[in-house]
Design a protein around this motif. Structure first.
Motif, short mmCIF file in Angstrom:
data_model
loop_
_atom_site.label_atom_id
_atom_site.label_comp_id
_atom_site.label_asym_id
_atom_site.label_seq_id
_atom_site.Cartn_x
_atom_site.Cartn_y
_atom_site.Cartn_z
N ASN A 30 4.12 8.20 9.19
CA ASN A 30 5.09 8.24 10.30
C ASN A 30 5.11 6.92 11.06
OD1 ASN A 30 5.99 10.82 9.81
ND2 ASN A 30 4.58 11.80 11.28
N SER A 31 3.95 6.31 11.22
CA SER A 31 3.89 5.02 11.92
C SER A 31 4.65 3.95 11.14
CB SER A 31 2.43 4.59 12.12
OG SER A 31 1.77 5.46 13.00
N ARG A 32 4.62 4.01 9.78
CA ARG A 32 5.39 3.02 9.01
C ARG A 32 6.88 3.20 9.24
NH1 ARG A 32 7.89 -0.28 7.89
NH2 ARG A 32 7.95 -1.73 6.11
N LEU A 43 0.82 -1.20 0.00
CA LEU A 43 0.00 0.00 0.00
C LEU A 43 0.85 1.26 0.00
CD1 LEU A 43 -2.68 -1.05 2.67
CD2 LEU A 43 -2.84 -1.19 0.18
N PHE A 44 2.19 1.09 0.03
CA PHE A 44 3.10 2.24 0.09
C PHE A 44 4.08 2.21 -1.08
CE2 PHE A 44 1.74 1.54 4.41
CZ PHE A 44 1.62 2.80 4.96
N ASP A 45 4.59 3.35 -1.40
CA ASP A 45 5.80 3.48 -2.21
C ASP A 45 6.95 3.69 -1.24
OD1 ASP A 45 4.50 3.30 -4.69
OD2 ASP A 45 3.95 5.43 -4.61
N ASN A 46 8.04 2.98 -1.44
CA ASN A 46 9.22 3.07 -0.58
C ASN A 46 8.87 2.78 0.88
OD1 ASN A 46 10.71 3.99 -2.88
ND2 ASN A 46 9.92 6.06 -2.49
N PRO A 61 8.23 6.81 3.38
CA PRO A 61 7.23 6.01 2.69
C PRO A 61 6.06 6.89 2.27
CG PRO A 61 7.07 5.65 5.04
CD PRO A 61 8.27 6.52 4.84
N GLN A 62 5.46 6.57 1.12
CA GLN A 62 4.35 7.35 0.59
C GLN A 62 3.17 6.41 0.36
OE1 GLN A 62 4.41 10.75 0.08
NE2 GLN A 62 6.42 10.63 1.11
N ILE A 63 2.04 6.75 0.97
CA ILE A 63 0.85 5.91 0.81
C ILE A 63 0.30 6.09 -0.59
CG2 ILE A 63 -0.85 7.61 1.63
CD1 ILE A 63 -2.08 5.25 3.25
N ARG A 64 -0.24 5.01 -1.19
CA ARG A 64 -0.62 5.01 -2.60
C ARG A 64 -2.05 5.47 -2.85
NH1 ARG A 64 1.92 -0.60 -5.08
NH2 ARG A 64 4.13 0.01 -4.95
#
Length: 516
Positions: free
Chosen positions: A198-200, A172-175, A181-184
């Motif tokens: 931030n939690s990731r 569900l993320f990029d990187n 990380p960026q949510i998709r």
């Protein structure tokens, strides 16, 4: 002729006038002498007695109301009204069935604990030591099993957490494994989106911390549990974000539903892993505690009875003895005992009925000893003191029968009777007399003071003025009395007043002055 008539009339009036004068002279000569203008009394020496007269009632010298200290059902009544009892005699008894049973149980428990004390002093038997050793071995086996289970649950939890993080949610993320990380998908709440990303990042740091944690089973379990709780919080945020996503031209509902399913599976898996790990930890802790207890018991049996153990058992027996004594004390309160010898004047107890604690059910009067109680007005109570003698008559026997008594007590607190402050005075009969009965009306004359061989005059002859007290004294040969200042002392009950100064014996004191 006219001259003769006039002369005759003149002689007639002269004769009448002479008769009137003669009659007046005769009356003056024969009428009684006028009454004296004053009534007097002689100042004489006598005894002046001061008394206080009141009415009272005969009571028993000792009277007690009897009541139980606890409630209960009346089982037996030994005495009725009019019955004579001795001091210490039981007059009413309550049902003691329940207390008797409790006392029997208490005695049995004491016997058991005394036998236990004897066993402790004798020491541990060999077979008891072998049993304790077997318990230790069993506890050690349980510890090993619990520890292996804990290791398995810890490993399983880590496997499930990796699957939930990497396989179920990272797509569900990029990187996802970087610091940015960026949510998709677009989240309507920007703060929530920021918190998810931030939690990731935090989960990557937590993963590194978990990898570096101790491999000791309990420490590894604690670290894993902390990691799972953090992962669960991350997944909760992620689920909230996905639930807010809506389909678009680039994002179908099918894809959204697939993401939701992945996150739901991850949350379920993590919760199950956390529950299993918690249960395994608790089981391992219980096993460790059981092993500790078993080892201590074995050590105690091998060491034998310690002085502290014996002392503790002896203290336990003393406590149980005290409980038994308390039951015996309660049993003693189930019997109503006469505190004095006397006669029962009131008895309300009935077999089978329940009596209330501290509610009087019986009145006991002392046998043959009586007193008189009277209320003395405040104007007279100051005249009375303990030890004053009194003459008492009882209405039942008339005024000729005298019963001597003595003041025994004066109540210091007032009692209001018909709006007047009075004080209760108690008198005791000096002589025992079987004619005296409780409740009789007594007429009391208390001798409060006596002056013997003193000059006394009637109180009505004394006049009180601002500068003192005065009497009028008529001296021999004088027609009018002289006013004399006097000093007074005791005032007697018969109206006489002691004169301490101003009069001599034989002086005539005016008691009444007639108006002429």
């Amino acid at each position: 002729m006219n001259t003769i008539v006039a002369t005759a009339k003149r002689y007639k009036w002269l004769i009448i006038l002479a008769l009137i004068i003669a009659g007046a002279a005769a009356y003056a000569a024969t009428r009684p002498a006028p009454a004296p203008a004053y009534e007097t009394v002689e100042a004489r020496r006598t005894s002046v007695v001061q008394e206080v007269s009141v009415t009272g009632r005969v009571e028993t010298q000792s009277q007690v109301d009897l009541s139980f200290e606890r409630s209960g059902r009346v089982a037996r009544v030994m005495k009725d009204v009019g019955g004579k009892v001795a001091r210490g005699e039981v007059v009413v008894r309550l049902d003691t069935t329940e207390l008797d049973a409790q006392l029997l149980q208490a005695n049995a428990n004491i016997a058991f604990e005394e036998a236990r004390l004897t066993e402790i002093k004798r020491g541990t038997r060999e077979e008891d030591i072998r049993i304790a050793e077997a318990r230790v071995a069993s506890a050690e086996s349980a510890v090993a099993d619990a520890e292996n289970n804990l290791i398995d649950k810890t490993s399983d939890a880590r496997t499930k957490s990796d699957d939930a993080l990497y396989n179920k949610t990272d797509h569900l993320f990029d990187n996802p494994r970087t610091s940015n990380p960026q949510i998709r998908f677009a989240v309507t709440d920007q703060k929530l989106e920021f918190a998810i990303e931030n939690s990731r990042v935090d989960m990557s740091a937590a993963q590194a911390t978990l990898a570096a944690a101790s491999t000791e089973p309990h420490a590894a379990a604690v670290a894993t549990r902390t990691y799972l709780e953090q992962l669960r919080a991350y997944l909760d945020k992620l689920a909230s974000g996905i639930n807010s996503v809506t389909p678009s031209s680039s994002l179908t509902q099918t894809t959204i539903d697939g993401w939701k399913a992945d996150v739901s599976v991850a949350r379920t898996s993590v919760n199950a892993a956390l529950s299993g790990l918690v249960a395994a930890s608790e089981k391992s802790n219980i096993a460790d505690a059981s092993l500790t207890v078993a080892k201590e018991e074995l050590a105690a049996k091998r060491a034998g009875a310690l002085p502290e153990t014996i002392a503790a058992q002896e203290a336990k027996i003393r406590a149980m003895d005290a409980q038994a004594d308390a039951l015996r004390a309660q049993l003693s309160k189930m019997s109503l005992v006469a505190p004095i010898a006397g006669i029962i004047t009131k008895q309300d107890a009935k077999v089978g009925e329940t009596v209330t604690a501290n509610q009087p059910i019986m009145t006991l009067a002392s046998d043959g000893k009586f007193k008189i109680e009277a209320n003395i007005p405040e104007v007279d109570v100051a005249k009375i003191k303990r030890g004053d003698r009194a003459q008492v008559t009882l209405d039942a026997y008339g005024s000729d029968e005298m019963f001597p008594a003595e003041v025994a007590m004066i109540d210091p607190a007032e009692t209001i009777v018909q709006g007047v402050p009075t004080y209760k005075v108690t008198l005791l009969f000096i002589d025992a007399d079987e004619r005296i009965k409780k409740g009789m009306t007594a007429n009391i004359d208390i001798s409060t003071a006596t002056r013997d061989f003193v000059i006394a005059i009637p109180a009505r002859s004394i006049v009180t003025k601002e500068n003192g007290k005065f009497v009028k004294v008529l001296r021999p040969g004088e027609l009018t009395p002289n006013e004399v200042r006097v000093g007074t002392g005791l005032r007697g009950s018969d109206g006489l007043v002691e004169i301490t100064d101003g009069l001599a014996e034989g002086d005539r004191v005016v008691t009444f002055e007639r108006e002429l």
